[in-house]
Design an enzyme around this catalytic site. Structure first.
Site, short mmCIF file in Angstrom:
data_model
loop_
_atom_site.label_atom_id
_atom_site.label_comp_id
_atom_site.label_asym_id
_atom_site.label_seq_id
_atom_site.Cartn_x
_atom_site.Cartn_y
_atom_site.Cartn_z
N HIS A 123 13.32 -9.45 27.70
CA HIS A 123 13.76 -10.21 26.39
C HIS A 123 15.20 -10.50 26.26
O HIS A 123 16.03 -9.92 26.79
CB HIS A 123 13.28 -9.25 25.14
CG HIS A 123 11.82 -9.29 25.01
ND1 HIS A 123 11.05 -8.16 25.52
CD2 HIS A 123 11.10 -9.92 24.34
CE1 HIS A 123 9.75 -8.42 25.45
NE2 HIS A 123 9.59 -9.42 24.44
N ASN A 170 2.27 -8.39 19.59
CA ASN A 170 2.40 -9.81 20.17
C ASN A 170 1.08 -10.53 19.69
O ASN A 170 -0.04 -9.79 19.81
CB ASN A 170 2.29 -9.77 21.52
CG ASN A 170 2.92 -11.15 22.42
OD1 ASN A 170 2.32 -11.95 22.10
ND2 ASN A 170 3.73 -11.03 22.97
N MET A 171 1.39 -11.72 18.78
CA MET A 171 0.40 -12.41 18.05
C MET A 171 0.01 -13.69 19.01
O MET A 171 -0.99 -14.41 18.65
CB MET A 171 1.00 -13.03 17.04
CG MET A 171 1.52 -11.93 15.88
SD MET A 171 0.21 -11.59 14.61
CE MET A 171 1.01 -10.15 13.74
N ALA A 210 12.98 -14.63 6.22
CA ALA A 210 12.86 -15.98 6.58
C ALA A 210 14.16 -16.73 7.60
O ALA A 210 13.82 -17.61 8.12
CB ALA A 210 12.86 -16.69 5.29
N LYS A 219 17.38 -8.40 21.00
CA LYS A 219 16.21 -7.54 20.61
C LYS A 219 16.81 -5.86 20.73
O LYS A 219 17.63 -5.55 21.47
CB LYS A 219 15.17 -7.53 21.77
CG LYS A 219 13.79 -6.88 21.53
CD LYS A 219 12.75 -7.20 22.29
CE LYS A 219 11.45 -6.29 21.89
NZ LYS A 219 11.17 -6.63 20.55
N GLU A 262 14.41 -12.60 1.73
CA GLU A 262 15.45 -12.20 2.51
C GLU A 262 15.86 -10.93 1.89
O GLU A 262 15.59 -10.43 0.60
CB GLU A 262 16.49 -13.11 2.97
CG GLU A 262 16.46 -13.58 3.95
CD GLU A 262 16.63 -12.73 5.44
OE1 GLU A 262 17.04 -11.64 5.03
OE2 GLU A 262 16.07 -13.09 6.67
N ARG A 263 16.68 -10.01 2.52
CA ARG A 263 17.22 -8.85 1.90
C ARG A 263 18.38 -9.11 0.85
O ARG A 263 19.14 -10.09 1.17
CB ARG A 263 17.76 -7.81 3.07
CG ARG A 263 18.78 -8.61 3.79
CD ARG A 263 19.20 -7.76 5.08
NE ARG A 263 19.98 -8.64 6.20
CZ ARG A 263 21.12 -9.31 6.13
NH1 ARG A 263 21.90 -8.91 5.01
NH2 ARG A 263 21.68 -10.08 6.80
N THR A 305 8.14 -4.93 15.42
CA THR A 305 7.82 -4.23 16.37
C THR A 305 8.74 -2.78 16.00
O THR A 305 9.62 -2.89 15.21
CB THR A 305 7.98 -4.60 17.78
OG1 THR A 305 9.38 -5.10 17.98
CG2 THR A 305 6.83 -5.65 18.24
N GLY A 324 4.12 -8.49 12.38
CA GLY A 324 4.69 -8.81 13.67
C GLY A 324 5.62 -7.70 13.96
O GLY A 324 6.20 -7.77 15.25
N1 LIG Z 1 4.24 -9.56 17.00
C1 LIG Z 1 4.68 -10.70 17.66
O1 LIG Z 1 4.26 -11.70 18.17
C2 LIG Z 1 6.45 -10.92 17.68
C3 LIG Z 1 7.05 -11.97 18.02
C4 LIG Z 1 8.48 -12.18 18.08
C5 LIG Z 1 9.07 -11.03 17.36
N2 LIG Z 1 8.59 -10.04 16.97
C6 LIG Z 1 9.09 -8.95 16.31
O2 LIG Z 1 9.68 -9.58 14.92
C7 LIG Z 1 10.59 -8.51 14.59
C8 LIG Z 1 11.69 -9.79 14.01
O3 LIG Z 1 12.23 -10.55 15.14
P1 LIG Z 1 13.26 -11.70 15.09
O4 LIG Z 1 13.58 -11.88 16.40
O5 LIG Z 1 13.02 -12.48 14.05
O6 LIG Z 1 14.41 -10.70 14.42
P2 LIG Z 1 15.73 -11.43 13.71
O7 LIG Z 1 16.73 -10.21 13.65
O8 LIG Z 1 16.09 -12.72 13.88
O9 LIG Z 1 15.19 -11.39 12.10
C9 LIG Z 1 14.77 -10.30 11.44
C10 LIG Z 1 15.02 -10.91 9.76
O10 LIG Z 1 14.38 -9.92 8.92
C11 LIG Z 1 15.14 -9.66 7.98
N3 LIG Z 1 15.34 -8.47 7.15
C12 LIG Z 1 15.81 -7.44 7.34
N4 LIG Z 1 15.49 -6.53 6.30
C13 LIG Z 1 14.97 -7.15 5.56
C14 LIG Z 1 14.52 -6.76 3.90
N5 LIG Z 1 14.58 -5.52 3.58
N6 LIG Z 1 13.83 -7.88 3.41
C15 LIG Z 1 13.77 -8.89 3.88
N7 LIG Z 1 14.15 -9.35 5.20
C16 LIG Z 1 14.90 -8.47 5.66
C17 LIG Z 1 16.76 -10.10 8.39
O11 LIG Z 1 17.74 -10.30 7.26
C18 LIG Z 1 16.34 -11.01 9.46
O12 LIG Z 1 16.69 -12.34 8.89
C19 LIG Z 1 11.32 -7.69 15.63
O13 LIG Z 1 10.51 -6.53 15.45
C20 LIG Z 1 10.44 -8.15 16.76
O14 LIG Z 1 10.00 -7.51 18.02
C21 LIG Z 1 7.25 -9.87 17.15
O1 LIG Z 2 11.76 -11.43 20.32
C1 LIG Z 2 11.13 -10.14 20.41
O2 LIG Z 2 11.62 -9.37 19.77
C2 LIG Z 2 9.77 -10.18 20.56
N1 LIG Z 2 9.15 -9.02 20.44
C3 LIG Z 2 7.79 -8.78 20.64
C4 LIG Z 2 7.63 -7.47 21.46
O3 LIG Z 2 8.40 -6.64 20.96
O4 LIG Z 2 6.87 -7.60 22.11
C5 LIG Z 2 6.98 -9.95 21.02
C6 LIG Z 2 7.60 -10.82 22.13
C7 LIG Z 2 9.08 -11.25 21.41
#
Ligand SMILES: NC(=O)c1ccc[n+]([C@@H]2O[C@H](COP(=O)([O-])OP(=O)(O)OC[C@H]3O[C@@H](n4cnc5c(N)ncnc54)[C@H](O)[C@@H]3O)[C@@H](O)[C@H]2O)c1
Ligand SMILES: O=C(O)C1=N[C@H](C(=O)O)CCC1
Length: 269
Positions: free
Chosen positions: A158, A127-128, A12, A162, A37-38, A103, A101
């Site tokens: 990005h 990507n959602m 969160a 990332k 959260e962790r 990756t 979500g």
């Molecule tokens: N699929 C999509 O549309 C999409 C879009 C954006 C980001 N992403 C992906 O989402 C992921 C997160 O991206 P972000 O930019 O928010 O990263 P971030 O580092 O800001 O957030 C990740 C969070 O996960 C928490 N976390 C880690 N281990 C945990 C555990 N064991 N229990 C609970 N929480 C835990 C961390 O403390 C942190 O708050 C990445 O893999 C990113 O590529 C996917």
């Molecule tokens: O910010 C990120 O990390 C993102 N991750 C997704 C990806 O790996 O494609 C989607 C875009 C943002």
């Protein structure tokens, strides 16, 4: 009146986690029941509204995922691969829809997610957003229409924080291009060139990753032939597009049969 579906948001405090808290709180189709959260994170045990700089909203951050999942109908999870595979098993145990979500998932992670999906609904996509999922379909069509005289390259950019490359989106686009061309991505992917690489191989699908600043996410699929080029592009300027898609997936998943789904299923594309 029936209660709205309850949602748990994992990770969160993260970039996506905070966007998801705002999105679910603003929705009139779902309610936020808990955040995860962790262990050891400073937000654990506190109200998530206060953690995010506002007033209390009556939703606590916990480091006990199973207890939280048991009170919810869906878990929205944008964290890290090691956490996501644990959450997949726990969400299945709690019979909650798991929207993934995260990756950077590797074969071992994907195997564990597939195992969990035998007992629960999982929606997973790199990507959602609606725009990128449309681009996936366009990429498949264009690749199917062109032969290997057209070199395919996927270029993504990005933000500096990332941690995985190529992005999940770039891999989705590469998969779509490979499917359109009737080949297996792993057999033709060039994931990083450096030094004397030799000339580009015919039929290869190349990936290039740029990292810097606060770029939310940019993807180009380039089809390059002699004398002409087609570029399919998606630019994300607001993480809200991913959060909206994830919430849509959580609601769509209610009442579906156990299995692994993606955003093309959710969006009907
Ligand atoms: N699929 C999509 O549309 C999409 C879009 C954006 C980001 N992403 C992906 O989402 C992921 C997160 O991206 P972000 O930019 O928010 O990263 P971030 O580092 O800001 O957030 C990740 C969070 O996960 C928490 N976390 C880690 N281990 C945990 C555990 N064991 N229990 C609970 N929480 C835990 C961390 O403390 C942190 O708050 C990445 O893999 C990113 O590529 C996917
Ligand atoms: O910010 C990120 O990390 C993102 N991750 C997704 C990806 O790996 O494609 C989607 C875009 C943002």
């Amino acid at each position: 009146m029936a209660e709205l579906p309850g949602i748990v948001i994992t990770g969160a405090s993260g970039r996506m986690g905070q966007m998801l808290v705002h999105t679910v709180m603003a929705s009139d189709a779902a309610r936020l029941v808990a955040c995860v959260e962790r262990t050891g994170h400073p937000w654990v045990g506190r109200d998530v509204g206060a953690c995010m700089g506002g007033g209390d909203i009556g939703v606590l951050v916990t480091d006990d995922p199973l207890e939280a999942f048991a009170r919810a109908q869906a878990v929205i999870d944008f964290t890290v691969p090691a956490a996501t595979v644990e959450f997949a098993a726990l969400a299945a145990q709690a019979r909650a829809v798991h929207v993934i979500g995260t990756t950077g998932l590797e074969a071992e992670h994907l195997g564990r997610i597939a195992a969990a999906s035998r007992h629960a609904v999982i929606v997973r996509a790199g990507n959602m957003s609606l725009g990128v999922n449309l681009l996936v379909q366009l990429t498949r069509k264009v690749a199917a229409a062109l032969d290997a005289d057209w070199d395919i390259e996927v270029v993504e950019a990005h933000h500096r924080m990332k941690v995985d490359a190529p992005s999940g989106t770039a891999l989705m686009l590469g998969e779509a291009a490979a499917e359109g061309r009737g080949v297996v991505l792993d057999d033709v992917a060039d994931r990083g060139r450096d030094g004397i690489t030799g000339a580009r191989g015919r039929g290869r699908i190349g990936f290039a990753a740029i990292r810097g600043g606060d770029v939310v996410g940019e993807h180009d699929v380039i089809f390059a032939a002699d004398g002409e080029r087609i570029v399919l592009r998606h630019l994300a300027t607001d993480r809200a597009i991913f959060a909206r898609g994830a919430l849509k997936a959580a609601l769509w998943g209610q009442g579906q049969k156990p299995g692994e789904y993606d955003m093309l299923d959710v969006l009907g594309l």
